[in-house]
Design an enzyme around this catalytic site. Sequence first.
Site, PDB file in Angstrom:
ATOM      1  CB  CYS A  14      26.630  -9.993  -3.747  1.00 52.04           C
ATOM      2  SG  CYS A  14      25.525 -10.187  -2.366  1.00 52.04           S
TER       3      CYS A  14
ATOM      4  CG  ASP B 118      -2.426  -4.044   1.256  1.00 58.07           C
ATOM      5  OD1 ASP B 118      -3.595  -4.417   1.346  1.00 58.07           O
ATOM      6  OD2 ASP B 118      -1.500  -4.777   0.916  1.00 58.07           O
TER       7      ASP B 118
ATOM      8  CG  ASP C 107      -2.547  -2.913  -2.704  1.00 55.03           C
ATOM      9  OD1 ASP C 107      -3.748  -3.094  -2.488  1.00 55.03           O
ATOM     10  OD2 ASP C 107      -1.646  -3.189  -1.912  1.00 55.03           O
TER      11      ASP C 107
END
Lengths: 777, 61
Positions: A78, A480, A675
């Site tokens: 990149c 989670d 969260d």
Amino acid sequence: MCCRGCQAVAQAIVDGGLGDFYRYRTATSPQVKDLVPEALAERVLYDRDDLQQSFVQKQAGEIREASLILEGIVCAACVWLNERHVRALPGVLEFAVNYSTHRARLRWDNHRIRLSDILEAISAIGYHAHPFDPGRQEQVYREERKAALRRLAVAGLGMMQVMMLAVALYSGADEGMDPALRTFLRWVSLLLTLPVVVYSAKSFFTSAWRDLKRRQLGMDVPVSIAIGSAFLASAWATVTDSGDIYFDSVTMFTFFLLAGRFLEMGARHRAGQAAEELVKLLPATAARLGDHGEERVPVSDLAPGDRVLVRPGESVPADGRITEGRSSVDESLLTGESLPQVRNPGDLLIGGTVNNESPLVMQVESVGEGTVLSAIVRLLDRAQTEKPSVARLADRVAGWFVAALLLLAAAVAWWWWQHDAVRAFAVTLSILVVTCPCALSLATPAAVTAATGALTRLGVLTTRGHALETLARATHVIFDKTGTLTEGRLRLESVVLVGDRDRESCLRLAAALEQASEHPIAHALCASVDSLAAASDIVATPGLGIEGSVDGQRYRIGVAAYVSGLQGLAREQPSVAGDYPDGVVLGDAQGLLAHFSFADRLRAWAAESVAQLQGLGLEVELLSGDRLEAVQAVAQELGIARYRARCQPQDKLARINELQRQGAVVAMVGDGVNDAPVLAAAQVSLAMGSGTQLAHASADMVLLSEQLPHLAQAVRTSRRTLRVIRQNLGWALVYNLVAVPLAASGWVAPWMAAIGMSSSSLVVVLNALRLRTTGSE
Amino acid sequence: MDILFLLIPISLIIMGIAIWVFLWAIRSGQFEDLEGPAHRILMDDDDPMIPRKPQLKDDDE
């Protein structure tokens, strides 16, 4: 190709002769979003001189220089692509990308090219560049780093030379050496040590002086006493040509200490850059509504009470309340809520969030330091300055240790002064050098730095010092579900046909209606068809759905009640959606056509990672806000026995508190979908790299690699780190217990003390360096 | 061993040069990006050495 955007980018890259990008890249780039015209308009504003003031340096003529933050850099390819592409633009004089920090320095000739053209060229190949003001932290970091390197260089080179001479002097002492040569070597050593003490060790003296002024005893006090007194005594011995010199100990001591601090500083700076990136979430300009209509002003000019227009696709410039309009707002950057939230007049807008659907007028309530965003930045800053509690303990112990050490040295000096005044100084110096809390003070930082470095290479960033230590003691891991164990991206799971149309045509209609929407469900629908049909007269009602015409017929897609409205009567529909709350319904004027439901895929290696964690003796639990069936399915597939569904953040919090009352040490893994409070409540928390900035801010570690197996590796590394820290502290203690009586009784000459001190530090550092290999396990 | 009286001052001068070079390197930012150059060397300006279709140019933007 994942989307049409990528295709266009690939085309631009290959056409530009930059096809090598695809040969050399080592990771795939994140997907790019289409730019809305307003964002383009905003970019043109960067050409204005008053706006450029804050981030552009003007040089001779029309040559200008600016710093850019580049988004979307994932690998060296990149960097290469950006540099080649931008440097080829006429008028760009210099463009250099720093791969470590993802910052770029740009110099251009304002006569030949404008800044907005350059920014546009960068986004044409799929990256985003934001100008930023490097005047603040960045500059401070760079200066700090350069100063530390200069001190290290002087100390290192001085040490090598002095050690070389010291070898000659020590061996000469046994073999018998020409006194003239001996004096000469001592003078040269003095000359070489002078810059090390005056320049490199200056920071120890200033910080010791600061400690003394605050009536504290830090590590730097005995360090300064040892360096200062050893140097002065050696200089005196050299000038008067009598007694021993300790220049080798002085330089070696300085170099080791400086090296340790340099490594520590590097870790701190890396963490600090994360905070800098948050600031760019705010746009640079805003459309203020004044007496003369709309005007574009820099965000820094906004004041509470101003009325501001936020167009679809624009970021909210400051915190405020909606006065007109109704739209859905993407707050995922701050709260992690993956679905856009509907906001009505009177609702609060948070600066940095993105308006998705229709124009909003808001009244500004707080700007600058008062906004939620800057509160988060401050939180992040504070989190990063925290020290691990083991290090705090070591510091506290060190304070007492130093006091005891100084008392002991004074007592020993007094005793020897009474009995053998000639040797008093040498013995006292031996005590000071041999007991230097070097090993003690290096024990924790060396281990933490080595482990942090190894984990960072894996892609696990440690943002808070205590994280490693607490993770090692963790007994429970709580996951989670959405975005953590699963990818957090919706995919079309099933199509239930209600009407008489087939699956393909229903999908085609749905995608046609949703193609302009930013909603995740829309992305999932559009991704499931090969080509998009045209739709006209599209009207989006935030929170309910979209209506539009395809092939001359009107359709609605969205929640069941809204779609039924098209049939003219709000009659009760067969409740298809009841079981699939994630889904949407498609209907026309005659009735419902189809129901689409969406699901989220498990991340790669999720089951293996859970098994590994359980193998390490950790209890794994799953707490999710999702519905029971979805959670159950995931838990069964992964072999997690304990799970809870439909958990609100407060339910999760309650569960964690309950576990903590039972004495558990809880590690929470989340991605920040509401969260943040739970991550903060758990003793140690890890956020996924794709998660939100808020999650990153409240987490102790960030899993940048997004690879779940690295979790188990992080636990293993942290346990080894704790073991190494204990070994190091134990070694430092044993060493001191043995060395102090020997030194006090006059058995240890200062040069032996220096070697003893250095080797004890070396043992500590080498022991810590074993942690660096953790990654290859 | 008298030669040492000459060699050691010379070594001091060499050390001075080493420090000067080091300080120059720090000042000119050689230590600012320690990861990039390692990758950069793999794909720098050796493009003309790679045979290509003649009509393609690198800087046609």
